[in-house]
Design an enzyme around this catalytic site. Structure first.
Site, PDB file in Angstrom:
ATOM      1  N   SER A 122     -19.841 152.759  48.549  1.00 45.83           N
ATOM      2  CA  SER A 122     -19.157 151.494  48.803  1.00 45.83           C
ATOM      3  C   SER A 122     -20.117 150.331  49.000  1.00 45.83           C
ATOM      4  CB  SER A 122     -18.279 151.608  50.053  1.00 45.83           C
ATOM      5  OG  SER A 122     -17.327 152.617  49.907  1.00 45.83           O
ATOM      6  N   HIS A 143     -17.667 152.554  41.335  1.00 47.25           N
ATOM      7  CA  HIS A 143     -16.991 152.407  42.627  1.00 47.25           C
ATOM      8  C   HIS A 143     -15.500 152.162  42.462  1.00 47.25           C
ATOM      9  CE1 HIS A 143     -15.685 149.945  46.189  1.00 47.25           C
ATOM     10  NE2 HIS A 143     -16.042 151.093  46.726  1.00 47.25           N
ATOM     11  N   GLU A 155     -15.629 149.475  39.577  1.00 55.04           N
ATOM     12  CA  GLU A 155     -16.799 148.609  39.453  1.00 55.04           C
ATOM     13  C   GLU A 155     -17.973 149.438  38.931  1.00 55.04           C
ATOM     14  OE1 GLU A 155     -16.752 145.454  42.889  1.00 55.04           O
ATOM     15  OE2 GLU A 155     -16.124 147.381  43.703  1.00 55.04           O
ATOM     16  N   ASN A 194     -16.231 144.930  47.908  1.00 56.58           N
ATOM     17  CA  ASN A 194     -16.621 145.014  49.314  1.00 56.58           C
ATOM     18  C   ASN A 194     -17.448 143.827  49.785  1.00 56.58           C
ATOM     19  OD1 ASN A 194     -15.326 147.358  50.329  1.00 56.58           O
ATOM     20  ND2 ASN A 194     -16.619 148.569  48.987  1.00 56.58           N
TER      21      ASN A 194
END
Length: 285
Positions: A122, A143, A155, A194
């Protein structure tokens, strides 16, 4: 279709199980590696729950697709067996750099030379892991967001050593499993999702841990004032509190205090989020 046919997912927690099931649901042969027999049993339960979720939430899932997914998905507690003929290994283990480095050291010895390695980390940069892989040209980040069948972004982020053809292969794989691929053109801690989400979650934790506002009221003001469907503490529960705890534990002094607050008030009481039936909210199991 991508060149990938066989997928191994290392890690069968909440998101690892989702990645494995979604890949099998999309037609790939998948082996999910669980570190112990107990975690394999938990993963088996998660797969059964995911099948029910897909039947109720995913259009077309009732047409035999969940049964077909189950037939393409197997569990293994033997890492060598799990990756023996994999075209792609997706790692979804705890967000602790040393654990990831150790795991990739093992994968480097066990997986065939053809195998692409992808981390679902992450927040960690793939360049911090690449030297452990034994194949930095065939390693990158892939991700996913939690509730992969609904929040279907993937991602893709490489390092300066990642072969562009490998990058493109992972973009195509993401499409093939029903994701919206988001190429990240250079390394960025937190990627796109994130980089936006973690500051929100940390700010929410700061408000609650500092006694400024109750978690439910923090969520309420976020939903009402922005029109968002969920507040940050609802998102915490979906993610599961262990992952934010691991991330916060590796931060500065203030972040470590927030981690301690999560641990003392929620994690130590078995309130890990939606997966356990209770986190900041209670859920029917």
């Amino acid at each position: 279709m991508s060149q990938i046919k066989k997928v191994a997912v290392v890690g069968t927690g909440v998101l690892g199980s989702q990645i494995a099931f979604q890949s099998a649901y999309s037609g790939f042969e998948v082996t999910a590696y669980a570190v112990t027999a107990a975690s394999a049993e938990q993963a088996s339960k998660r797969f059964a729950e995911l099948a029910e979720t897909y039947l109720s939430e995913v259009p077309g899932a009732a047409d035999g697709k969940t049964e077909a997914a189950a037939a393409r998905l197997r569990l293994s507690t033997d890492l060598a067996d799990a990756v023996a003929d994999a075209d792609l290994v997706i790692e979804a283990i705890p967000e602790v750099l040393s654990i990831k480095q150790e795991t990739y050291g093992k994968l480097a010895r066990l997986a065939p030379a053809k195998t692409i390695f992808a981390t679902n980390s992450s927040t960690l940069l793939p360049s911090a892991i690449k030297d452990s892989t034994g194949r930095p040209d065939r390693f990158l980040a892939l991700h996913f967001a939690n509730q992969i069948w609904k929040f279907n972004t993937a991602e893709i982020m490489g390092t300066v050593d990642t072969d562009p053809a490998v990058f493109d292969t992972l973009v195509q794989f993401a499409k093939d499993i029903g994701m919206v691929p988001i190429p990240v053109r250079k390394e960025k801690a937190g990627y796109v999702l994130n980089s936006l989400l973690v500051p929100l979650l940390n700010a929410a934790a700061d408000l609650a841990a500092g006694g400024y506002a109750d978690p439910h009221d923090v969520d309420k003001v976020w939903r009402v004032a922005t029109g968002a469907p969920m507040g940050p503490f609802q998102i915490y529960d979906i993610i599961g509190l262990n992952t934010p705890y691991n991330i916060l534990s590796q931060g500065g002094e203030h972040e470590r205090k927030l981690a301690a607050w999560l641990k003392e008030n929620y994690i130590d009481q078995g309130k890990l989020g939606m997966s356990t039936g209770e986190g900041f909210y209670r859920y029917k199991k």
